[in-house]
Design an enzyme around this catalytic site. Structure first.
Site, short mmCIF file in Angstrom:
data_model
loop_
_atom_site.label_atom_id
_atom_site.label_comp_id
_atom_site.label_asym_id
_atom_site.label_seq_id
_atom_site.Cartn_x
_atom_site.Cartn_y
_atom_site.Cartn_z
N GLU A 83 -24.13 4.79 106.13
CA GLU A 83 -24.88 6.12 106.91
C GLU A 83 -26.48 5.51 106.94
OE1 GLU A 83 -22.50 9.71 107.40
OE2 GLU A 83 -23.60 9.90 105.55
N HIS A 118 -23.86 11.02 99.10
CA HIS A 118 -24.39 11.42 100.50
C HIS A 118 -25.79 11.25 100.39
CE1 HIS A 118 -25.56 13.44 104.26
NE2 HIS A 118 -24.23 13.25 104.75
N SER A 176 -24.89 10.48 113.54
CA SER A 176 -24.89 11.04 114.98
C SER A 176 -23.94 10.47 115.77
CB SER A 176 -26.29 10.57 115.56
OG SER A 176 -27.46 11.34 115.02
N ASN A 218 -18.00 16.05 107.97
CA ASN A 218 -18.65 16.72 106.69
C ASN A 218 -19.22 17.73 107.26
OD1 ASN A 218 -20.53 17.32 104.79
ND2 ASN A 218 -21.53 15.37 104.84
N TRP A 219 -18.73 18.99 106.85
CA TRP A 219 -19.43 20.29 107.42
C TRP A 219 -20.71 20.80 106.80
CZ3 TRP A 219 -14.87 24.62 107.85
CH2 TRP A 219 -13.56 24.02 108.82
N LYS A 220 -21.07 19.97 105.67
CA LYS A 220 -22.31 20.35 105.06
C LYS A 220 -22.42 21.84 104.49
CE LYS A 220 -24.52 16.73 107.63
NZ LYS A 220 -25.79 15.97 107.76
N GLY A 261 -21.13 14.43 110.81
CA GLY A 261 -21.72 15.78 110.36
C GLY A 261 -21.76 16.64 111.49
N GLY A 262 -22.90 16.81 112.08
CA GLY A 262 -23.13 17.69 113.01
C GLY A 262 -21.92 18.00 113.82
N GLU A 313 -27.96 13.27 101.38
CA GLU A 313 -28.89 14.24 101.38
C GLU A 313 -28.76 14.86 99.85
OE1 GLU A 313 -26.50 16.75 104.39
OE2 GLU A 313 -27.73 15.55 105.75
N GLY A 341 -28.33 13.12 111.49
CA GLY A 341 -28.68 14.34 111.99
C GLY A 341 -29.97 14.24 113.29
C1 PEP Z 1 -23.65 13.29 107.70
O1 PEP Z 1 -24.00 13.97 107.33
O2 PEP Z 1 -22.87 12.36 107.01
C2 PEP Z 1 -23.67 12.71 108.87
C3 PEP Z 1 -23.37 11.49 109.60
O3 PEP Z 1 -24.24 13.52 109.93
P1 PEP Z 1 -24.47 13.37 111.57
O4 PEP Z 1 -23.35 13.29 112.13
O5 PEP Z 1 -25.12 14.87 111.92
O6 PEP Z 1 -25.44 12.45 111.69
#
Ligand code: PEP
Length: 265
Positions: free
Chosen positions: A177, A105, A223, A13-15, A244-245, A107, A183
């Site tokens: 999640e 998600h 993470s 997920n590049w957000k 994500g990140g 967010e 994050g």
């Molecule tokens: C996400 O945004 O779905 C996520 C899991 O982010 P991160 O890997 O940065 O925690």
């Protein structure tokens, strides 16, 4: 327990990172490593989810360096078919480019007010259009601290992916999640995430039967890096990760590599 039919999924997920130009460059870079890796194992699918405006650019890069198990996903969509919904994407538009779509998600839930009911409508719309919904659920830090994880997960499960048509239940992918892990660099333990994921599988079984529960893929997100993916993948109930990140770094390729080390060639 894991079954061979549950092909592992590593989704990135590049957000809100990388417009079309940067997305094309980054996709080109990681695809040159990802394609030979995915080629070597039939037990993994990798899904890249750039921002909507960059989907076409990434699709172009994917055509140049193609593998059928490297797929394109959207980060969101609306449930209506068309009309006066400024700024939204219809399922039929998403399905022209993508195989999958991330829905609900945390967010989107936190910053854009998405409810379980809305996520459910989007999930049903995705399935109607042959899109694989990746439905996100997870508890907030205060709910985790109060020991309410199971309660929250049960309610989100019932309302976000309830009422699915029987013929499509196995196509749904669930991403657990925990919001406190997203994050933050503080991933759940494989044991802790695995326990909740086993519970989600049990709930799914109560809703749709044992066969569907055995088939549905449930990912962990929060993470994930190449340092911890091996532990998550070793858990029998964890079928992959929503990243994500680390998905906008070369580490994404290492995550796929480590996953293949666990799921095999
Ligand atoms: C996400 O945004 O779905 C996520 C899991 O982010 P991160 O890997 O940065 O925690």
């Amino acid at each position: 327990m894991k079954t061979p039919a549950r092909t592992a999924i590593i989704a990135g997920n590049w957000k809100m990172n990388f417009g079309p130009l940067q997305a094309a460059t980054f996709a080109g870079e990681i695809l040159s490593d990802l394609v030979p890796l995915v080629e070597a194992s039939s037990h993994i699918i990798s899904i890249i989810c750039p921002p909507a405006i960059s989907l076409a650019a990434v699709q172009h890069a994917m055509r140049e360096q193609y593998h059928q198990r490297i797929e394109l996903g959207a980060q969101n969509m609306y449930f209506e078919e068309k009309g006066a919904f400024t700024g939204e994407l219809a399922p039929s538009m998403v399905s022209e480019l993508c195989t999958s779509v991330i829905l609900g998600h945390s967010e989107r839930r936190a910053y854009f007010g998405e409810s379980d009911e809305l996520v459910n409508k989007k999930t049903l719309a995705a399935l109607r259009h042959g899109l694989r919904p990746i439905v996100c659920i997870g508890e907030r830090p205060d709910q985790y601290d109060a020991g309410q994880t199971r309660e929250v997960i049960a309610s989100q499960s019932l309302h976000s992916f309830g009422r699915l048509p029987a013929e499509h239940v196995k196509e749904v992918v669930i991403a657990y999640e925990p919001i406190w892990a997203i994050g933050t660099g503080k991933a759940a333990t494989a044991e802790g995430a695995g326990e909740v994921i086993s519970y989600i599988r049990q709930l799914f079984g109560e809703m749709y039967g044992d066969e569907a529960a055995l088939a549905v893929r449930i990912l962990y997100g929060g993470s994930v890096t190449s340092d911890n993916i091996g532990e998550f993948m070793a858990h029998p109930d964890i079928d992959g990760a929503l990243v994500g990140g680390a998905s906008i770094k070369p580490d994404f390729v290492e995550i796929v590599r480590k996953t293949i080390e666990t799921v095999g060639m």
